[in-house]
Design an enzyme around this catalytic site. Structure first.
Site, PDB file in Angstrom:
ATOM      1  N   GLU A   1      -6.098 -10.864  -1.047  1.00  0.00           N
ATOM      2  CA  GLU A   1      -6.871 -10.672   0.195  1.00  0.00           C
ATOM      3  C   GLU A   1      -8.360 -10.660  -0.136  1.00  0.00           C
ATOM      4  OE1 GLU A   1      -5.467  -7.287   2.450  1.00  0.00           O
ATOM      5  OE2 GLU A   1      -3.374  -7.712   1.968  1.00  0.00           O
TER       6      GLU A   1
ATOM      7  N   GLU B   1       0.791  -1.239   0.000  1.00  0.00           N
ATOM      8  CA  GLU B   1       0.000   0.000   0.000  1.00  0.00           C
ATOM      9  C   GLU B   1       0.823   1.290   0.000  1.00  0.00           C
ATOM     10  OE1 GLU B   1      -2.711  -0.425   3.298  1.00  0.00           O
ATOM     11  OE2 GLU B   1      -3.711  -2.146   2.404  1.00  0.00           O
TER      12      GLU B   1
HETATM   13  C1  XIL Z   1      -6.139  -6.323   8.497  1.00  0.00           C
HETATM   14  C2  XIL Z   1      -6.374  -7.506   9.428  1.00  0.00           C
HETATM   15  O1  XIL Z   1      -7.270  -8.400   8.803  1.00  0.00           O
HETATM   16  C3  XIL Z   1      -6.935  -7.035  10.741  1.00  0.00           C
HETATM   17  O2  XIL Z   1      -7.000  -8.112  11.677  1.00  0.00           O
HETATM   18  C4  XIL Z   1      -6.070  -5.903  11.322  1.00  0.00           C
HETATM   19  O3  XIL Z   1      -6.690  -5.391  12.472  1.00  0.00           O
HETATM   20  C5  XIL Z   1      -5.879  -4.789  10.290  1.00  0.00           C
HETATM   21  O4  XIL Z   1      -5.348  -5.328   9.107  1.00  0.00           O
HETATM   22  N1  XIL Z   1      -4.959  -4.685   3.818  1.00  0.00           N
HETATM   23  C6  XIL Z   1      -3.934  -5.477   4.260  1.00  0.00           C
HETATM   24  C7  XIL Z   1      -4.143  -6.355   5.444  1.00  0.00           C
HETATM   25  O5  XIL Z   1      -2.881  -5.540   3.605  1.00  0.00           O
HETATM   26  O6  XIL Z   1      -2.966  -6.522   6.175  1.00  0.00           O
HETATM   27  C8  XIL Z   1      -5.239  -5.822   6.328  1.00  0.00           C
HETATM   28  O7  XIL Z   1      -5.454  -6.791   7.344  1.00  0.00           O
HETATM   29  C9  XIL Z   1      -6.489  -5.556   5.535  1.00  0.00           C
HETATM   30  C10 XIL Z   1      -6.237  -4.530   4.468  1.00  0.00           C
END
Ligand code: XIL
Length: 370
Positions: free
Chosen positions: A264, A159
């Protein structure tokens, strides 16, 4: 929609179960496996939380091993957790994940070396470039070095971009300048020569952000530094999955010579007034924000199933370019979307329900191969 009944045991236990005259047992059948169904096409991954990595529930462990051949730690390899103090690392859970992967034949994607969020709290106290550079260098060398040959891959940088394709104003941009992404890959390449190196972001299938992402990839390559893949996180919204942008992105990223991954994946069904997955963004709860506390209405369930079906149809069409599809959680109860961007909602974004039973979306996805 009529739902099939499945039993959650496999092998010998399943035989014993079906020979007993239990109610349901006669009509119950083994759940098809995602990883086996798409074995020849791409890897199938899941995010894993602490309890899962710790193997606290044997049924959950067996279920993960039966459905997935890749995994990404949901949190435990983020810098706040693996590098809590300036000179202290905590590798306990990450090491456990490596053991889990070996034991259950699951390849691990490390997530993530350099990200502006979930940073150790000491970073906030640092106000000079030298110290940020020291943290940046030591962190990558130590963590990527330790797991070289043990993880398949790393999300080296997560990101780094804004929606318009410019660089996000992170602490790394502020102190290290525009080149920090290339530098992160250079350090990772040195520390982890046997590990695949990826850039990962959300909304990077959208044209403006995609252009920024492609420019980053080109810049890394032009510096003679290795980048093996790009991750499109895939946090989308039911009925609004941007299929055209996704297809164009697969083609355009692949044309740069990198692997394309959906890293994701989840499809939100709850109301949200923005797109994407900026973890820093929050919404205030109101009377409408948690519309399905008991169950998902059929109309939404069917739209979710259609969205997943069309997504997997697209992934299959480009299986020569798409190397992995990872869901952000095993089942609906695990999903971060129950708590983001509003705490305590009931969301239904994945293929398995809260009891690991397949949802209509799962049936549609599996049916594509039958
Ligand atoms: C999220 C997790 O799922 C949560 O448990 C945590 O509180 C915050 O992060 N993008 C990403 C992930 O790259 O690492 C994030 O994961 C969601 C958005």
């Amino acid at each position: 929609m009529l739902l099939k009944k499945y039993i959650l045991t496999t092998g010998a236990a399943a035989l014993v179960l079906s020979s007993l005259s239990l109610p349901n047992a006669a009509s119950a059948q083994k759940i098809p496996s995602l990883k086996d169904t798409f074995k020849k096409d791409f890897g199938i991954g899941t995010a894993m939380n602490n309890a899962q990595i710790d193997e606290r529930d044997p049924a959950t462990t067996a279920f993960i091993a039966s459905q997935f051949n890749m995994a990404t730690p949901e949190n435990i390899m983020k810098s706040a957790l693996i590098h809590p103090k300036w000179d202290t690392y905590n590798f306990e859970m990450a090491d456990k994940l490596i053991v889990f992967g070996k034991k259950h034949n699951i390849k691990i994607n490390g997530h993530t070396l350099i990200w502006h969020s979930q940073l150790p709290s000491f970073i906030r106290g640092i106000k000079n470039a030298d110290s940020i550079r020291t943290f940046f260098t030591d962190h990558i060398k130590t963590v990527a070095g330790r797991y070289d040959g043990k993880v398949l891959s790393w999300d080296v940088v997560n990101e780094a971009l804004n929606e318009d394709g410019t660089m996000r104003k992170s602490v790394f941009l502020q102190y290290l300048g525009d080149d920090f992404v290339t530098e992160a890959f250079r350090l990772a390449q040195q520390a982890a020569p046997k590990t695949e190196l990826y850039y990962n972001d959300y909304n990077n299938e959208q044209p403006a952000k995609r252009a920024g992402c492609m420019a980053l990839i080109k810049k890394i390559k032009a510096a003679g530094v290795r980048i093996d893949g790009v991750g499109i996180q895939g946090h989308w919204h039911v009925g609004k999955v941007p299929f055209k942008d996704i297809e164009e992105s697969i083609l355009q990223y692949a044309a740069l010579g990198v692997k394309v991954m959906f890293t994701e994946l989840d499809i939100e069904v709850l109301p949200r007034n923005f797109q994407g997955a900026d973890v820093g963004q929050r919404m205030t709860a109101n009377a409408q924000s948690n519309p399905y506390p008991e169950a998902l209405p059929d109309s939404v369930q069917n739209q979710l199933a259609a969205d997943y079906e069309n997504l997997f149809r697209l992934f299959l069409k480009h299986k020569d370019k798409v190397t992995r599809v990872t869901f952000w959680g095993v089942n609906d109860a695990d999903s971060w979307l129950n708590n983001w961007p509003i705490r305590g909602r009931t969301s239904y974004p994945l293929l398995f329900d809260r009891k690991n039973q397949p949802k209509p979306a799962f049936e549609k996805v599996i049916a594509l191969k039958n």
